[in-house]
Design a protein around this motif. Sequence first.
Motif, PDB file in Angstrom:
ATOM      1  N   THR A  31      38.964  26.997  45.222  1.00  0.00           N
ATOM      2  CA  THR A  31      39.870  26.197  46.040  1.00  0.00           C
ATOM      3  C   THR A  31      40.281  24.910  45.337  1.00  0.00           C
ATOM      4  O   THR A  31      39.610  24.455  44.401  1.00  0.00           O
ATOM      5  CB  THR A  31      39.221  25.824  47.391  1.00  0.00           C
ATOM      6  N   PRO A  32      41.362  24.275  45.797  1.00  0.00           N
ATOM      7  CA  PRO A  32      41.807  23.007  45.220  1.00  0.00           C
ATOM      8  C   PRO A  32      40.767  21.895  45.362  1.00  0.00           C
ATOM      9  O   PRO A  32      40.762  20.948  44.587  1.00  0.00           O
ATOM     10  CB  PRO A  32      43.068  22.661  46.016  1.00  0.00           C
ATOM     11  N   ASP A  33      39.859  22.018  46.350  1.00  0.00           N
ATOM     12  CA  ASP A  33      38.812  21.015  46.534  1.00  0.00           C
ATOM     13  C   ASP A  33      37.611  21.250  45.629  1.00  0.00           C
ATOM     14  O   ASP A  33      36.623  20.514  45.711  1.00  0.00           O
ATOM     15  CB  ASP A  33      38.355  20.995  48.001  1.00  0.00           C
ATOM     16  N   GLY A  34      37.672  22.291  44.818  1.00  0.00           N
ATOM     17  CA  GLY A  34      36.580  22.570  43.894  1.00  0.00           C
ATOM     18  C   GLY A  34      35.500  23.484  44.460  1.00  0.00           C
ATOM     19  O   GLY A  34      34.472  23.692  43.832  1.00  0.00           O
ATOM     20  N   PHE A  35      35.745  24.064  45.648  1.00  0.00           N
ATOM     21  CA  PHE A  35      34.779  25.009  46.207  1.00  0.00           C
ATOM     22  C   PHE A  35      34.905  26.331  45.468  1.00  0.00           C
ATOM     23  O   PHE A  35      35.993  26.725  45.041  1.00  0.00           O
ATOM     24  CB  PHE A  35      35.057  25.304  47.687  1.00  0.00           C
ATOM     25  N   ALA A  36      33.790  27.020  45.369  1.00  0.00           N
ATOM     26  CA  ALA A  36      33.783  28.374  44.831  1.00  0.00           C
ATOM     27  C   ALA A  36      32.953  29.232  45.779  1.00  0.00           C
ATOM     28  O   ALA A  36      31.884  28.813  46.228  1.00  0.00           O
ATOM     29  CB  ALA A  36      33.178  28.403  43.433  1.00  0.00           C
ATOM     30  N   LEU A  37      33.471  30.400  46.101  1.00  0.00           N
ATOM     31  CA  LEU A  37      32.787  31.318  46.997  1.00  0.00           C
ATOM     32  C   LEU A  37      32.996  32.720  46.457  1.00  0.00           C
ATOM     33  O   LEU A  37      34.114  33.083  46.077  1.00  0.00           O
ATOM     34  CB  LEU A  37      33.375  31.187  48.406  1.00  0.00           C
ATOM     35  N   MET A  38      31.920  33.496  46.392  1.00  0.00           N
ATOM     36  CA  MET A  38      32.014  34.869  45.911  1.00  0.00           C
ATOM     37  C   MET A  38      31.491  35.813  46.982  1.00  0.00           C
ATOM     38  O   MET A  38      30.696  35.409  47.836  1.00  0.00           O
ATOM     39  CB  MET A  38      31.217  35.030  44.620  1.00  0.00           C
ATOM     40  N   ALA A  39      31.929  37.074  46.903  1.00  0.00           N
ATOM     41  CA  ALA A  39      31.506  38.059  47.903  1.00  0.00           C
ATOM     42  C   ALA A  39      31.700  39.469  47.368  1.00  0.00           C
ATOM     43  O   ALA A  39      32.438  39.693  46.406  1.00  0.00           O
ATOM     44  CB  ALA A  39      32.293  37.889  49.192  1.00  0.00           C
ATOM     45  N   SER A  40      31.028  40.404  48.041  1.00  0.00           N
ATOM     46  CA  SER A  40      31.226  41.824  47.757  1.00  0.00           C
ATOM     47  C   SER A  40      30.907  42.628  49.008  1.00  0.00           C
ATOM     48  O   SER A  40      30.361  42.102  49.979  1.00  0.00           O
ATOM     49  CB  SER A  40      30.337  42.294  46.596  1.00  0.00           C
ATOM     50  N   ASP A  41      31.248  43.912  48.941  1.00  0.00           N
ATOM     51  CA  ASP A  41      30.892  44.823  50.018  1.00  0.00           C
ATOM     52  C   ASP A  41      29.482  45.358  49.837  1.00  0.00           C
ATOM     53  O   ASP A  41      29.006  46.121  50.655  1.00  0.00           O
ATOM     54  CB  ASP A  41      31.884  45.993  50.095  1.00  0.00           C
ATOM     55  N   GLY A  42      28.830  44.972  48.773  1.00  0.00           N
ATOM     56  CA  GLY A  42      27.446  45.387  48.572  1.00  0.00           C
ATOM     57  C   GLY A  42      27.327  46.858  48.233  1.00  0.00           C
ATOM     58  O   GLY A  42      28.298  47.549  47.977  1.00  0.00           O
ATOM     59  N   ASP A  43      26.111  47.326  48.266  1.00  0.00           N
ATOM     60  CA  ASP A  43      25.782  48.709  47.944  1.00  0.00           C
ATOM     61  C   ASP A  43      25.997  49.566  49.193  1.00  0.00           C
ATOM     62  O   ASP A  43      25.312  49.377  50.195  1.00  0.00           O
ATOM     63  CB  ASP A  43      24.327  48.787  47.493  1.00  0.00           C
ATOM     64  N   PRO A  44      26.953  50.514  49.155  1.00  0.00           N
ATOM     65  CA  PRO A  44      27.242  51.326  50.333  1.00  0.00           C
ATOM     66  C   PRO A  44      26.038  52.121  50.848  1.00  0.00           C
ATOM     67  O   PRO A  44      26.010  52.529  51.984  1.00  0.00           O
ATOM     68  CB  PRO A  44      28.347  52.271  49.863  1.00  0.00           C
TER      69      PRO A  44
END
Length: 138
Positions: free
Chosen positions: A57-70
């Motif tokens: 984000t422009p504010d310097g936030f970082a967020l990661m995600a996934s659907d994980g192991d099905p």
Amino acid sequence: MPVQMTPYLHFDHRAREAMEFYRSVLGGELQIMTFGDMGAEGPVPPPDGVMHAYLGTPDGFALMASDGDPQRPVGPPSGISVSLSGDDPDKLRGFFAGLAEGGVVDVAMEKQMWGDEFGQLTDRFGVRWLVNASAPTG
């Protein structure tokens, strides 16, 4: 690249929806890589499933995600919160209101005994957020 710590959220087939929601609230650029992008032909993992998503984000936030192991279902996060804090109350109130849409406000965003404005909510994806706007100094 300096060493950094970034929240990594796991969702049960809702990572794309969640990350698009977070982008709509927090702004920024979202990158999504699917299992299909890496050659998966399904059905496990599903080719359209999110293998990795990154929001900067422009504010310097970082967020990661996934659907994980099905093959290992993911439940709602437990025992962890994502915290947003700073000295821009208007911006933080806006983040709080946006994240609260479709979720549950656990603590209203208001002035607290320590002098800051603080609120807590659980968003529509089950992620708990803590939002703190520092009291003005001086």
